[in-house]
Write a protein that holds these residues in place. Structure first.
Motif, PDB file in Angstrom:
ATOM      1  N   UNK A 281     -30.851   1.583  19.300  1.00  0.00           N
ATOM      2  CA  UNK A 281     -29.923   0.718  20.033  1.00  0.00           C
ATOM      3  C   UNK A 281     -28.654   1.506  20.325  1.00  0.00           C
ATOM      4  N   UNK A 282     -28.417   1.825  21.595  1.00  0.00           N
ATOM      5  CA  UNK A 282     -27.244   2.623  21.950  1.00  0.00           C
ATOM      6  C   UNK A 282     -25.934   1.866  21.723  1.00  0.00           C
TER       7      UNK A 282
ATOM      8  N   UNK B 253     -33.187   2.040  29.864  1.00  0.00           N
ATOM      9  CA  UNK B 253     -33.799   2.909  28.866  1.00  0.00           C
ATOM     10  C   UNK B 253     -33.474   4.356  29.165  1.00  0.00           C
ATOM     11  N   UNK B 254     -33.165   5.116  28.123  1.00  0.00           N
ATOM     12  CA  UNK B 254     -32.880   6.546  28.276  1.00  0.00           C
ATOM     13  C   UNK B 254     -33.782   7.328  27.337  1.00  0.00           C
ATOM     14  N   UNK B 255     -34.540   8.275  27.898  1.00  0.00           N
ATOM     15  CA  UNK B 255     -35.448   9.088  27.101  1.00  0.00           C
ATOM     16  C   UNK B 255     -34.852  10.454  26.813  1.00  0.00           C
TER      17      UNK B 255
ATOM     18  N   UNK C 249     -25.757  13.963  20.303  1.00  0.00           N
ATOM     19  CA  UNK C 249     -24.605  13.083  20.499  1.00  0.00           C
ATOM     20  C   UNK C 249     -24.174  13.077  21.958  1.00  0.00           C
ATOM     21  N   UNK C 250     -24.092  14.251  22.568  1.00  0.00           N
ATOM     22  CA  UNK C 250     -23.668  14.348  23.966  1.00  0.00           C
ATOM     23  C   UNK C 250     -24.647  13.639  24.897  1.00  0.00           C
ATOM     24  N   UNK C 251     -25.937  13.857  24.682  1.00  0.00           N
ATOM     25  CA  UNK C 251     -26.940  13.239  25.547  1.00  0.00           C
ATOM     26  C   UNK C 251     -26.922  11.721  25.425  1.00  0.00           C
ATOM     27  N   UNK C 252     -26.812  11.207  24.207  1.00  0.00           N
ATOM     28  CA  UNK C 252     -26.803   9.761  24.006  1.00  0.00           C
ATOM     29  C   UNK C 252     -25.515   9.133  24.538  1.00  0.00           C
TER      30      UNK C 252
ATOM     31  N   UNK D 100     -25.150   3.575  31.562  1.00  0.00           N
ATOM     32  CA  UNK D 100     -25.655   2.214  31.603  1.00  0.00           C
ATOM     33  C   UNK D 100     -26.886   1.929  30.770  1.00  0.00           C
ATOM     34  N   UNK D 101     -27.383   2.914  30.045  1.00  0.00           N
ATOM     35  CA  UNK D 101     -28.563   2.680  29.204  1.00  0.00           C
ATOM     36  C   UNK D 101     -28.183   1.870  27.965  1.00  0.00           C
TER      37      UNK D 101
END
Length: 268
Positions: A122-123, A196-198, A219-222, A229-230
């Motif tokens: 959960x982002x 959703x972000x993969x 951390x940077x990617x998330x 908006x993910x």
């Protein structure tokens, strides 16, 4: 109404919500790492990519538990298609695979040989810094060079990787961490598909592991995915990769389901 990251996380640990979640994650996974050729035999998806050996890009994936008619005929049909590409037939088993098909494979000498965990987080609930430690690049060539170096893969795969990355339709970020004079340290591909972000192709150079580079890159990617908006992040990791599972667990990732690859044993 869109499903929140927290709700998807609950589905991941709830047997009642599992199959809808599997279907959704399988669909976004196909879009995030597209095969060059995709054909359907009923609900069985046949994925082939002549220039790249990735199992995800070269496998038969059944997508409906009730679709198990004419198993022998359809397996042989898929085998011939794989032979045309010079590849052995692999079957990718997910919770959507028909049990009669798996029973038939086992009876014909097929065996599972690799298990992968599909995980979600959960982002919204993650504590992430306000600023990005690394900005995503749009230079596919630079990213591919860095990725091949970090993964220790052959440079001959560069054209195939360029084709794969260029074929990704959802918004994607190419993340590269480099130290001056040392070359690439870590890489990650983040593909945002609606909410959703993969996280794909995430890796840290062998001589820089356990020094914080992986945490910094993830951390940077998330953070970028959440800004974009993910609501939920997903990734895939081999079930025996203890270090990666520990890292992902610290970011709140939990297993949604597993999949396995099957191959027919020689001499059977």
């Amino acid at each position: 109404m869109a499903t929140t990251g927290a709700e998807l996380l609950m589905q991941a640990i709830s047997p009642h919500g599992n199959l809808p979640l599997v279907r959704r994650l399988e669909a976004v996974g196909f879009r995030a790492w597209p095969a060059a050729s995709v054909v359907y035999d009923g609900s069985w998806q046949v994925r082939l990519t002549g220039g790249h050996p990735s199992k995800r890009l070269n496998c038969l994936v059944p997508l409906d538990p009730s679709d198990h008619r004419d198993v022998d005929l359809r397996i042989e049909k898929a085998r011939k298609r794989f032979e045309h590409y010079g590849r052995p037939l692999l079957v990718r088993e997910t919770p959507l695979s028909p049990k009669p098909l798996l029973d038939r494979l086992a009876g014909q000498g097929w065996r599972p040989f690799e298990t992968v965990n599909v995980m979600v987080a959960d982002l919204a609930g993650l504590e992430l810094p306000d600023t990005l430690g690394h900005l995503p690049s749009h230079d596919i060539g630079r990213y591919i060079d860095a990725s091949l170096a970090v993964h220790g893969e052959d440079a001959s795969l560069k054209p195939a990787l360029a084709e794969i990355l260029s074929a990704i339709k959802p918004v994607s970020g190419l993340f590269i961490a480099e130290n001056p004079g040392e070359g690439p340290v870590a890489v990650a591909l983040c593909v945002q598909d609606a909410d959703l972000a993969g996280i794909l192709s995430f890796a840290v150079a062998a001589d820089r592991r356990r020094q914080g580079a992986g945490t910094e890159m993830l951390t940077a990617a998330l953070r970028w995915a959440r800004i974009s908006g993910a609501r939920t992040a997903w990734l895939q990791v081999h079930d025996d990769n203890v270090a990666a599972l520990s890292l992902y667990g610290r970011f709140g990732f939990r297993q949604a389901y597993q999949y396995r690859y099957w191959r027919q044993e020689t001499g059977v």
